[in-house]
Scaffold this active site. Structure first.
Site, PDB file in Angstrom:
ATOM      1  CB  SER A  42      -2.213  -0.733  -0.506  1.00  0.00           C
ATOM      2  OG  SER A  42      -1.093  -1.120   0.253  1.00  0.00           O
ATOM      3  CG  HIS A 157       0.962   4.420   1.132  1.00  0.00           C
ATOM      4  ND1 HIS A 157       1.968   3.497   1.312  1.00  0.00           N
ATOM      5  CD2 HIS A 157      -0.186   3.785   1.450  1.00  0.00           C
ATOM      6  CE1 HIS A 157       1.445   2.355   1.719  1.00  0.00           C
ATOM      7  NE2 HIS A 157       0.146   2.497   1.808  1.00  0.00           N
ATOM      8  CD  GLU A 166       5.529   0.509   0.530  1.00  0.00           C
ATOM      9  OE1 GLU A 166       6.529  -0.137   0.932  1.00  0.00           O
ATOM     10  OE2 GLU A 166       4.369   0.266   0.902  1.00  0.00           O
ATOM     11  CD  GLU A 209       4.471   2.930   4.045  1.00  0.00           C
ATOM     12  OE1 GLU A 209       5.539   2.695   3.437  1.00  0.00           O
ATOM     13  OE2 GLU A 209       3.592   2.072   4.221  1.00  0.00           O
ATOM     14  CG  ASP A 244       4.945  -2.679  -1.976  1.00  0.00           C
ATOM     15  OD1 ASP A 244       4.435  -3.336  -2.911  1.00  0.00           O
ATOM     16  OD2 ASP A 244       4.390  -2.528  -0.866  1.00  0.00           O
ATOM     17  CD  GLU A 294       5.958  -5.338  -0.299  1.00  0.00           C
ATOM     18  OE1 GLU A 294       7.037  -4.949   0.179  1.00  0.00           O
ATOM     19  OE2 GLU A 294       4.864  -5.057   0.217  1.00  0.00           O
ATOM     20  CG  ASP A 321       1.888  -6.727   1.197  1.00  0.00           C
ATOM     21  OD1 ASP A 321       1.219  -7.271   2.084  1.00  0.00           O
ATOM     22  OD2 ASP A 321       1.889  -5.487   1.042  1.00  0.00           O
ATOM     23  CE  LYS A 346       2.000  -4.899   4.755  1.00  0.00           C
ATOM     24  NZ  LYS A 346       1.193  -4.634   3.543  1.00  0.00           N
ATOM     25  CG  HIS A 374       5.698  -0.080   8.078  1.00  0.00           C
ATOM     26  ND1 HIS A 374       5.919   1.259   7.922  1.00  0.00           N
ATOM     27  CD2 HIS A 374       5.774  -0.593   6.821  1.00  0.00           C
ATOM     28  CE1 HIS A 374       6.094   1.546   6.650  1.00  0.00           C
ATOM     29  NE2 HIS A 374       6.023   0.450   5.959  1.00  0.00           N
ATOM     30  CE  LYS A 397       6.657  -2.609   3.169  1.00  0.00           C
ATOM     31  NZ  LYS A 397       6.084  -2.586   1.828  1.00  0.00           N
TER      32      LYS A 397
HETATM   33  C1  2PG Z   1       2.473  -2.396   1.930  1.00  0.00           C
HETATM   34  C2  2PG Z   1       2.065  -1.572   3.131  1.00  0.00           C
HETATM   35  C3  2PG Z   1       3.133  -1.112   4.041  1.00  0.00           C
HETATM   36  P1  2PG Z   1      -0.357  -0.785   3.567  1.00  0.00           P
HETATM   37  O1  2PG Z   1       1.762  -2.428   0.916  1.00  0.00           O
HETATM   38  O2  2PG Z   1       3.459  -3.110   1.985  1.00  0.00           O
HETATM   39  O3  2PG Z   1       4.140  -0.380   3.434  1.00  0.00           O
HETATM   40  O4  2PG Z   1       1.088  -0.623   2.873  1.00  0.00           O
HETATM   41  O5  2PG Z   1      -0.124  -0.866   5.030  1.00  0.00           O
HETATM   42  O6  2PG Z   1      -1.118   0.450   3.144  1.00  0.00           O
HETATM   43  O7  2PG Z   1      -0.957  -2.030   3.016  1.00  0.00           O
HETATM   44 MG    MG Z   2       3.132  -4.046   0.043  1.00  0.00          MG
END
Ligand code: 2PG
Ligand code: MG
Length: 430
Positions: A42, A157, A166, A209, A244, A294, A321, A346, A374, A397
């Site tokens: 995502s 996911h 999430e 995950e 999230d 989130e 994010d 990230k 992560h 996380k």
């Molecule tokens: C998120 C992440 C990690 P992705 O959205 O926070 O959990 O997902 O790495 O697929 O962006």
């Molecule tokens: Mg996110």
């Protein structure tokens, strides 16, 4: 001088989804270090560019170009630089790339070297990686982070109908990280039982995950299942919840292809204005012990973010994010617009360790929380565990307490806690 970089080499390896990613190795006369780059599903549109080959190999997902950019372009130029000077090494690679989003060399190429060089410097200095990161970020207060564990997966996911990506447990009431991990594992195993009892044994497969991915569609249902699991495990007093939404993925169109009018969202197949979506979140916050929310809105829906933070920011962590993409410029904008109050950090969204540290520092100095994170495509590299401790972020996380690419991070935190001994402090966050 032994801390001079003598060589760098990259290779194509596989991540936890079975897709290619970049691993880099860097060495001095006496030491060698390696690191692996994670990859999202995502992904935010404002992230630095992950260079993929887009050719016949690996359904277009090969990273041979990024690997060759390390081996042929970056390697030659950084030989002779001092691995303890992370700023200089990263600054040099950023300049060599010369684009705003690292699209020439690839953020995956640059980050692999950046991570490997920082780990090499730690070895050269004779300290664990988290201590070296402490030095780089000028932080002396090491903290064992409260983990945010994604125990129920939806969104992109998982193969179920859940729009929200999430559902996390945060064992904030533990006294140590070891206890936090134990509590989380017990809740996770109880959740498996709860899901099996309600939906049968076919429902306990896991998503990207490591969280369960039962065939649900109502956004609140995972919260009920998790609350039942927490109760069954007897940990009501110690565990909070996090969500999230990853709302960029159900903005104007959901994962099943259902479309909404411009500016609206599609939740459970129903079109919602940002205001209605906000009310729905408000009801969730009233009904469950959620402490962290989130990406409640899409990556450029700034007005919705600001009004949500104005209304709920005092009682919940509003985490950016896709909104922030670990980018100082977007963090500055969010600070000005009061759009959130927590950075999701990230490293591959921005593509270097130096810039990641700058994003964390700006956020902390501005009074925000920082949750190191992560990606859904991970590797066995535990780097972010050390990063969270070294920055003193207080939150990490890293997925469910299941699947080795997730437990690699948590198990590394057990080692760090042990190494710190009576100096180990489990963060008090919520
Ligand atoms: C998120 C992440 C990690 P992705 O959205 O926070 O959990 O997902 O790495 O697929 O962006
Ligand atoms: Mg996110």
């Amino acid at each position: 001088m032994s801390s001079k970089i003598e060589g760098v080499r990259a290779r194509e390896v596989l991540d936890s989804r079975g897709n290619p990613t970049v691993e880099a190795e860097a060495w001095t006369k006496n030491s060698v270090a390696r690191a692996m780059v994670p990859s999202g599903a995502s992904t935010g549109v404002h992230e630095a560019l992950e260079l993929r080959d887009k050719d016949a190999r690996f359904m277009g997902k090969g990273v041979a170009k990024a690997v060759s950019n390390v081996n042929k372009t970056i390697a030659k130029k950084i030989v002779g630089m001092d691995c303890t000077e992370q700023d200089a090494v990263d600054g040099f690679m950023i300049e060599l790339d010369g684009t705003e989003n690292k699209s020439r060399l690839g953020a995956n190429a640059i980050l692999s070297v950046s991570m490997a060089v920082s780990r090499l410097a730690a070895i050269e200095e004779g300290v664990p990686l988290y201590r070296h990161i402490g030095r780089l970020s000028k932080n002396k207060k090491f903290l064992l982070p409260v983990p945010s564990m994604n125990v129920l997966n939806g969104g992109v996911h998982a193969g179920n109908k859940l729009d929200i990506q999430e559902y996390m447990i945060l064992p904030a009431g533990a006294k140590s990280f070891r206890e936090a991990l134990e509590i989380s594992a017990e809740v996770y195993q109880n959740l498996k039982t709860v899901i099996k009892e309600k939906y049968g044994k076919d429902a306990i497969n896991v998503g990207d995950e490591g969280g369960f991915a039962p065939p649900l569609s109502r956004p609140e249902e995972p919260l009920d299942l998790i609350m039942a699991a927490i109760e069954k495990a007897g940990h009501e007093k110690k565990v909070k919840l996090g969500v999230d939404a990853a709302a960029s993925e159900f903005f104007e169109q959901d994962k099943n292809g259902r479309k909404a009018a411009k500016g609206n969202y599609v939740l459970e197949g129903v079109e919602l204005t940002p205001g209605r979506l906000m009310e729905r979140y408000g009801q969730m916050l009233d009904s469950y012990p959620i402490v962290s929310l989130e990406d409640a809105f899409s990556q450029d829906d700034w007005p919705a973010w600001s009004s949500f933070t104005g209304r709920y920011g005092g009682r919940v962590q509003v985490v950016g994010d896709d909104l922030l993409v670990t980018n100082v410029k977007r963090i500055e904008k969010a600070l000005k617009e009061k759009a959130c109050n927590t950075l999701l950090l990230k490293i591959n969204q921005i593509g270097s360790i130096t810039e990641s540290i700058a994003a964390a520092r700006l956020s902390m100095e501005s009074g925000w929380n920082v949750m190191v994170s992560h990606r859904s495509g991970e590797t066995e590299d535990p780097y972010i565990a050390d990063l969270a401790v070294g920055l003193g972020a207080g939150e990490l996380k890293a997925g469910a307490p299941c699947r080795s690419e997730r437990t690699a991070k948590y198990n590394q935190l057990l080692r760090i806690e042990e190494e710190l001994g009576n100096k180990a402090v489990y963060a008090r966050m919520f």
